[in-house]
Write a protein that holds these residues in place. Structure first.
Motif, mmCIF file in Angstrom:
data_model
loop_
_atom_site.group_PDB
_atom_site.id
_atom_site.type_symbol
_atom_site.label_atom_id
_atom_site.label_comp_id
_atom_site.label_asym_id
_atom_site.label_seq_id
_atom_site.Cartn_x
_atom_site.Cartn_y
_atom_site.Cartn_z
ATOM 1 N N TYR A 262 -16.541 71.753 19.217
ATOM 2 C CA TYR A 262 -16.575 73.417 19.582
ATOM 3 C C TYR A 262 -16.242 73.943 18.420
ATOM 4 N N PHE A 265 -19.505 74.007 16.180
ATOM 5 C CA PHE A 265 -20.469 74.842 16.803
ATOM 6 C C PHE A 265 -20.138 76.295 16.684
ATOM 7 N N ALA A 293 -21.869 77.425 22.642
ATOM 8 C CA ALA A 293 -21.196 76.198 21.947
ATOM 9 C C ALA A 293 -20.359 75.393 22.716
ATOM 10 N N ALA A 297 -20.656 71.512 23.327
ATOM 11 C CA ALA A 297 -19.562 70.393 22.985
ATOM 12 C C ALA A 297 -19.383 69.804 24.201
#
Length: 393
Positions: A262, A265, A293, A297
């Motif tokens: 995360y 991203f 994101a 993830a």
């Protein structure tokens, strides 16, 4: 003759003084992570509660023993899980009522709110602590991994009793149906025909995905969170509330992978959005990017670590009265599932799980980042006002 530069000198002399007295912007208060994480967890749990019921039932061996006659192989088996999910949602709604789709929501909220509060609190403050202590205040992948692992262990240890109660509630009715169907009935003369009741109550036994459910004479008792907790305490003691903790600790790897991905991203989202932003989440304009994101993830982390979810559910299954638990430890559970049902059983319920956790993560992180962004914007406005007063003075 050189041109006088009095205005520029005055500006340059006042700028350093003003900069020196500017009020620095600080990090979000530690309690903000606690509140934002709890509200995010609440939003995600409510939105995806029906899929949590289906996921728990698909992970249980009560469904697995039935599904053997419907075994499929290869990619078709994985894709068919999504069809199974839809059928179970339909049947639960049809035969058990809409309220059954929210069964266990009370313990879920009681677990999700403190769990997410603890997780986000420990992670949000932990990464700052690890960065300041070991990396001169700068965040990197190692800092994210350490903070995520710490948050996962703290969350698992604190909330495991709540998840045991929730799983017990979601599976107890299926245990009751299975015991009822397996108990032989003595031969008796057929009773006189009774008048047909106005409405017959059914309970989905998951004997198959297409066959009609078995009828019951009356509505089944509805266990509450309190009665379930009391039953566990009376029959198993305090240790009963920590069934599946080893699998939960193994699941810390999922949270670690998720948080690390995360952060990566989110960094890519900020770069793609021109670095714009406000706050932790990159501003309101990028809220959908934050959701993407978070969902991406969670998808990767779940696919990698999903088998621990199945084993954890087996370890938390209700123990039959007077019987012994079939699943007693992490390694024993893994071996028993693979030996009796095959390795594909370790991915039972993954379709329902993915349909639940991806929107759950998207909603949760969006609320979390939005609240951090609002707090950061408010703090920035206050500090800018104080700095403007300093400059004027």
């Amino acid at each position: 003759m050189p041109t006088p530069a009095a205005p520029s000198t005055s500006t340059s002399s006042s700028s350093p003084r003003a900069a020196a007295h500017k009020v620095p912007r600080s990090k979000p208060p530690p309690a903000l992570h606690l509140v934002a994480g709890g509200l995010g967890g609440m939003a995600g749990a409510v939105v995806t509660a029906p899929f949590d019921v289906v996921k728990t039932r698909l992970q249980s061996d009560l469904f697995a023993r039935v599904a053997e006659s419907h075994s499929r192989t290869g990619i078709r088996a994985l894709l068919w899980n999504f069809v199974d999910t839809g059928k179970i949602l339909r049947d639960v709604y049809k035969y058990e009522g809409a309220s059954a789709l929210l069964k266990g929501l009370g313990p879920t909220l009681a677990g999700a709110v403190p769990a997410r509060s603890i997780n986000f609190f420990v992670y949000g403050n932990g990464k700052a602590m690890f960065a300041d202590t070991f990396n001169h205040g700068k965040e990197n992948t190692a800092v994210h991994l350490a903070a995520a692992a710490t948050a996962g262990v703290a969350t698992a240890a604190a909330t495991n009793p709540i998840w045991v109660v929730k799983t017990d509630m979601q599976l107890r009715q299926q245990e009751r149906d299975a015991a009822k169907s397996s108990t032989p009935t003595p031969r008796r003369p057929p009773p006189p025909p009774a008048p047909k009741p106005h409405q017959q109550v059914f309970s989905h036994s998951f004997r198959s995905l297409s066959s009609p459910p078995s009828a019951m004479q009356g509505p089944p008792p509805r266990p509450t969170s309190y009665s379930t907790a009391v039953q566990i305490m009376r029959t198993q003691g305090v240790r009963g509330f920590y069934r599946g903790l080893s699998a939960s600790l193994l699941g810390v790897t999922e949270g670690t992978i998720q948080w690390s991905l995360y952060e990566q991203f989110k960094r890519m989202v900020r770069a793609d959005n021109g670095g714009g932003g406000g706050g932790e989440g990159g501003g309101g304009d990028a809220s959908w990017r934050v959701s993407a994101a978070a969902g991406g993830a969670k998808l990767v982390a779940t696919v990698i670590t999903y088998p621990h979810e199945v084993v954890r559910t087996r370890l938390r299954q209700p123990i039959p009265p007077g019987g012994a638990a079939r699943y007693t430890s992490l390694v024993q559970s893994f071996r028993l599932v693979v030996r009796e049902e095959g390795w594909r059983a370790l991915y039972g319920g993954m379709s329902a799980h993915l349909m639940r956790v991806i929107p759950n993560a998207a909603a949760m992180f969006t609320v979390y980042e939005f609240l951090l962004s609002v707090a950061d914007t408010s703090q920035a406005a206050r500090i800018d006002g104080e700095n403007e007063v300093v400059v004027r003075e």
